[in-house]
Every structure is written in C-alpha cells, then in structure tokens.
Design a protein around this motif. Structure first.
Motif, short mmCIF file in Angstrom:
data_model
loop_
_atom_site.label_atom_id
_atom_site.label_comp_id
_atom_site.label_asym_id
_atom_site.label_seq_id
_atom_site.Cartn_x
_atom_site.Cartn_y
_atom_site.Cartn_z
N VAL A 12 32.53 38.88 29.57
CA VAL A 12 33.45 37.91 30.04
C VAL A 12 32.60 36.64 30.11
O VAL A 12 31.64 36.77 31.00
N ALA A 13 32.84 35.67 29.57
CA ALA A 13 32.14 34.24 29.84
C ALA A 13 32.84 33.20 30.56
O ALA A 13 34.10 33.05 30.44
N THR A 14 32.43 32.77 31.49
CA THR A 14 33.02 31.72 32.19
C THR A 14 32.50 30.38 32.06
O THR A 14 31.05 30.17 32.31
N LEU A 15 33.08 29.41 31.92
CA LEU A 15 32.40 28.01 31.47
C LEU A 15 32.98 27.01 32.53
O LEU A 15 34.31 27.03 32.68
N GLY A 16 32.12 25.93 32.96
CA GLY A 16 32.77 25.02 33.85
C GLY A 16 31.61 24.29 34.67
O GLY A 16 30.53 24.63 34.62
N MET A 17 32.29 23.83 35.88
CA MET A 17 31.52 23.10 36.84
C MET A 17 31.19 24.16 37.80
O MET A 17 31.69 25.12 37.99
N ILE A 18 29.79 24.02 38.62
CA ILE A 18 29.59 24.44 39.75
C ILE A 18 30.44 24.23 40.77
O ILE A 18 30.30 23.02 41.60
N SER A 19 31.05 25.15 41.42
CA SER A 19 32.02 25.01 42.69
C SER A 19 31.18 24.66 43.90
O SER A 19 30.07 24.95 44.28
N CYS A 20 32.02 24.03 44.85
CA CYS A 20 31.46 23.82 46.21
C CYS A 20 29.99 23.22 46.07
O CYS A 20 29.09 23.61 47.20
N GLY A 21 29.91 22.33 45.39
CA GLY A 21 28.51 21.57 45.25
C GLY A 21 28.50 20.28 44.61
O GLY A 21 29.76 19.73 44.11
N GLU A 59 24.36 29.17 21.07
CA GLU A 59 23.99 27.93 20.12
C GLU A 59 25.31 27.14 20.27
O GLU A 59 26.46 27.23 19.83
N GLY A 60 25.04 25.82 20.32
CA GLY A 60 26.09 24.82 20.81
C GLY A 60 25.61 23.43 20.04
O GLY A 60 24.92 23.37 18.79
N PRO A 61 26.40 22.29 20.56
CA PRO A 61 26.32 21.21 19.70
C PRO A 61 24.85 20.52 19.83
O PRO A 61 23.95 20.77 20.67
N ASP A 62 24.47 19.92 18.55
CA ASP A 62 23.36 19.15 18.48
C ASP A 62 22.15 20.27 18.58
O ASP A 62 20.97 19.74 18.90
N GLY A 63 22.17 21.33 18.02
CA GLY A 63 21.26 22.48 17.92
C GLY A 63 20.71 23.02 19.26
O GLY A 63 20.01 23.58 19.43
N THR A 87 28.56 28.98 20.20
CA THR A 87 28.66 30.18 19.70
C THR A 87 27.98 31.18 20.54
O THR A 87 26.57 30.97 20.66
N VAL A 88 28.65 32.21 20.98
CA VAL A 88 27.97 33.14 21.98
C VAL A 88 27.86 34.40 21.31
O VAL A 88 28.82 35.00 20.79
N THR A 89 26.63 35.11 21.05
CA THR A 89 26.37 36.42 20.73
C THR A 89 25.95 37.37 21.49
O THR A 89 24.98 36.90 22.33
N VAL A 90 26.48 38.69 21.77
CA VAL A 90 25.92 39.53 22.58
C VAL A 90 25.36 40.68 21.61
O VAL A 90 26.00 41.36 20.83
N ASN A 91 24.10 40.93 21.69
CA ASN A 91 23.56 42.25 21.13
C ASN A 91 23.27 43.37 22.04
O ASN A 91 22.68 43.00 23.17
N LEU A 99 19.02 47.90 17.52
CA LEU A 99 20.31 47.24 17.74
C LEU A 99 21.26 48.27 17.64
O LEU A 99 21.14 48.84 16.37
N ILE A 100 22.33 48.49 18.48
CA ILE A 100 23.31 49.45 18.10
C ILE A 100 24.66 49.17 18.49
O ILE A 100 25.61 49.35 18.00
N GLY A 101 24.87 47.59 18.80
CA GLY A 101 26.17 47.11 18.69
C GLY A 101 26.09 45.63 19.23
O GLY A 101 25.30 45.03 19.60
N SER A 102 27.18 44.63 18.77
CA SER A 102 27.22 43.53 18.74
C SER A 102 28.57 42.78 18.55
O SER A 102 29.52 43.47 18.18
N ASP A 103 28.48 41.54 19.12
CA ASP A 103 29.89 40.65 18.99
C ASP A 103 29.80 39.37 19.20
O ASP A 103 28.58 38.86 19.46
N GLU A 104 30.55 38.54 18.69
CA GLU A 104 30.17 37.03 18.58
C GLU A 104 31.70 36.38 19.09
O GLU A 104 32.63 36.89 18.50
N ALA A 105 31.46 35.33 19.56
CA ALA A 105 32.68 34.54 19.76
C ALA A 105 32.50 32.95 20.12
O ALA A 105 31.18 32.52 20.25
N GLU A 106 33.40 32.06 19.54
CA GLU A 106 33.13 30.75 19.68
C GLU A 106 33.83 30.48 21.04
O GLU A 106 35.04 30.68 21.46
N VAL A 107 33.18 29.67 21.88
CA VAL A 107 33.61 29.30 23.13
C VAL A 107 33.63 27.65 23.35
O VAL A 107 32.41 27.12 23.00
N THR A 108 34.72 27.10 23.85
CA THR A 108 34.61 25.73 24.25
C THR A 108 34.38 25.38 25.60
O THR A 108 34.87 25.92 26.68
#
Length: 346
Positions: A12-21, A59-63, A87-91, A99-108
């Motif tokens: 599970v990937a959570t993106l955003g601002m750091i809370s309470c700070g 791997e994100g914007p501007d390399g 683009t987030v990849t977990v190996n 290497l025995i398993g992998s997955d990839e997803a695009e996250v905004t």
C-alpha cells in the motif's frame, strides 16, 4: 530474520503531506509504502519462495528516482517528491538474493495532498521445466515396452507428454508456463497395460525445475500400482483431503463406499478414479462414491482429484478384495451367526 511467504502480498502506497507539522513546499509530496505478506507456507520445486527482503523503486518526473529496502513486513516513507506521476516497482527476493516476485504501478503524487495505491506482488511469469523418469527391473521381462503420459492444465484437455524408452527406463522433459498441473503415465508391453500411475499434482515456477521419478519393482508390476506425489502446493494454500471408507477389506460380492472431506469449501470440481481410471462425468460433483461388487481379488485404489482455481490436489484410498465365502453354488454365507443371510448369490 523474520521471513514472509512469497506472493501474493499487498503493498500500500500513501502519498501526500506530512500531517501535524510543517507543510511540504509547494509542488512536493511524500510517499509511504507498507508491505505485508498474506499467504502461508507452501511446498515448492527447486527454488526458495520465502521472501527475505523487498526492494522498492520509484521513478518520477524529470528523472527523479528513489530506492528503499525492507527486510520484513513494515512501511517506508519517502518525502519531498516532485508532484506528478511516479512509477513504483516492488521486487521480492529470497535469502539467496534471487528475484521471485514483482509488481509495478503508476501513482500520482499531488502537492500537499494524499493519494493511495495498492500493488499485489505475484510470482514471476515465464516458463519452468517439468521432468519425469520411469524405470523398471529387467526381471519384469518386458519385450516391447512403451510409456504413454499426459499433462492436464486445470480444465483444459489432456496434453500428451513424450517419454521415449531407453533400455529399462523412460524420460521426458517439457517447458511449461508457471502454474499448477496434473500428470499421469502408463507403462505398456506391446498393447498390454502393465502399470498405471495415479494422478500427480505438480507446480511450475518460472525458471525453476520440477522433477519426479518412479523406480518400479517386480512386486509392483504384479498388480496395478500407483504413484502419489504432492509437488509444490501452493502460494495459494494446498487443499487438505480426507477419505473415509466403509471398509478396508471387502469380498468380491460386496460394495465399498468412500466419502471425501475437504479442508476448504468453494471447490470448482472434483472427480473420482478407480485404479487410475476416471469413473465418469456424472461423478464430478459427488463427494461420495460407491463401487463394486465384482472386483478381482487383490489390492485396489480409489483416488480423488480436486480443483480450486489454479490449485490441484489428490488423495488415495487403498482397499483389499477377498473371495466371497461360500464359493460357487452357495446360496448365502453367515458371518455373524445372527440368523441373517449375508451376500446372496444368484
């Protein structure tokens, strides 16, 4: 180090601002990644499918890139990421670093906001190899031996498996896509069937070898024999099977009833086999089967093949058949001296 079963597991990937700070600068966000295993123990071919560590790559914007490593179930937070599509990849790796398993997803990643993404890591796709060897003793006296074998892929039609004879044995090898299969082989001498195996469930892992071997003895070739091998059950959990029979020994004039109990429900189907022979489509959904009378004297076997999704399981029930008391011309026989005639012979 605590290790986790390979696949599938949830990331599970959570993106955003750091809370309470303090707020992140405009245009930047953070990424929190949690990794957890959800599957249990499994039997595998010749590769260790226990997860020892995870590599998380982004791997994100501007390399812009990031790399994080987890050695157990947990989470990691990556801050000050440029807003945009990542683009987030977990190996997943075993203890040997394979290497025995992998997955990839695009996250905004949105500035000063929180987004979520879920990745399910599965076994690597690709082919593995299945090999099988059958041998028999010279004392068997086979003059024109041959081996017929077939592989069943879930609900697909059986596929012939070539096992050419060389001397006192036969060997076959085939590359198959990763997944679960069933296998059966028959030894013949000319047109006569000498020995037939029970159904064998096995598993293929990409890039790995799954192998089996049967070395027949003279005593096994005197009757219908069997081979029961459980190979590589499961990244999905294996299916536990218990067979309960009405008797271990019956006469040629009696019937035998065997019922099946399974460790889990929701089965896609199952079928019964008697001495390696399928009993018919009408029995595919029957959890109890009755066979006999009229068996030949000797040792016999009922087996059941179970299907659930991509998992195949099998179990055997052995029983002996003896001659009915009274012999030819007898009207009935008494076995408990209770005044009731047993086993009427017409």
């Amino acid at each position: 180090m605590k290790r986790w079963m390979a696949i599938p597991f949830v990331l599970v990937a959570t993106l955003g601002m750091i809370s309470c700070g303090a707020l992140l600068p405009s245009g930047e966000g953070s990424l929190t990644i949690r990794v957890g295993a959800i599957m249990g123990k499994t039997l595998l071919p010749d590769v260790d499918m226990d997860i020892d560590s995870f590599d998380i790559l982004g791997e994100g914007p501007d390399g812009e890139t990031f790399t994080r490593t987890l050695e157990a179930e947990g989470s990691v937070t990556v801050t000050e990421l440029g807003a945009g599509i990542w683009t987030v990849t977990v190996n997943a790796y075993n203890e040997a670093g394979q290497l025995i398993g992998s997955d990839e997803a695009e996250v905004t990643v949105a500035a000063n906001a929180t987004s979520y993404a879920t990745l399910v890591v599965v076994p690597l796709t690709g082919n593995g190899t299945f090999e099988y060897t059958l041998t028999w003793p010279e004392a068997a006296g086979l003059e024109n031996p041959s081996v017929q074998a077939q592989i069943l892929d879930n609900y697909a039609d059986p596929v012939p498996f070539d096992m050419p004879v060389d001397g006192l044995g036969a060997f076959g090898s085939v590359d198959l896509p990763a997944g679960y299969y069933a296998f059966q082989l028959t030894l013949l001498d000319g047109a006569e069937t000498v020995w037939t195996s029970n159904l064998i469930a096995f598993r293929i892992v990409a890039g790995a070898l799954t192998s089996g071997q049967t070395a027949l003895t003279g005593s096994e070739l005197g009757v219908t024999g069997s081979l029961h091998i459980t190979v590589g059950v499961d990244m999905q959990n294996p299916i536990g099977i218990t067979l309960n029979g009405s008797a271990d020994v019956i006469t040629t004039a009696e019937t035998l009833t065997v019922g099946a109990e399974f460790s889990e429900g929701g089965l896609d189907g199952f079928g019964w086999f008697l001495d390696g022979t399928f009993l018919g489509e009408s029995l595919v959904d029957v959890a109890e089967v009755t066979v006999g009378p009229g068996f030949s004297v000797g040792r016999h076997c009922l087996s059941v093949l179970v299907l659930k999704g991509e998992v195949i399981g099998s179990e055997d029930y052995w029983f002996d058949v003896i001659e009915a008391q009274g012999g030819d011309g007898a009207d009935f026989f008494e076995d408990f001296n209770d005044g009731l005639a047993q086993g009427w012979v017409l």
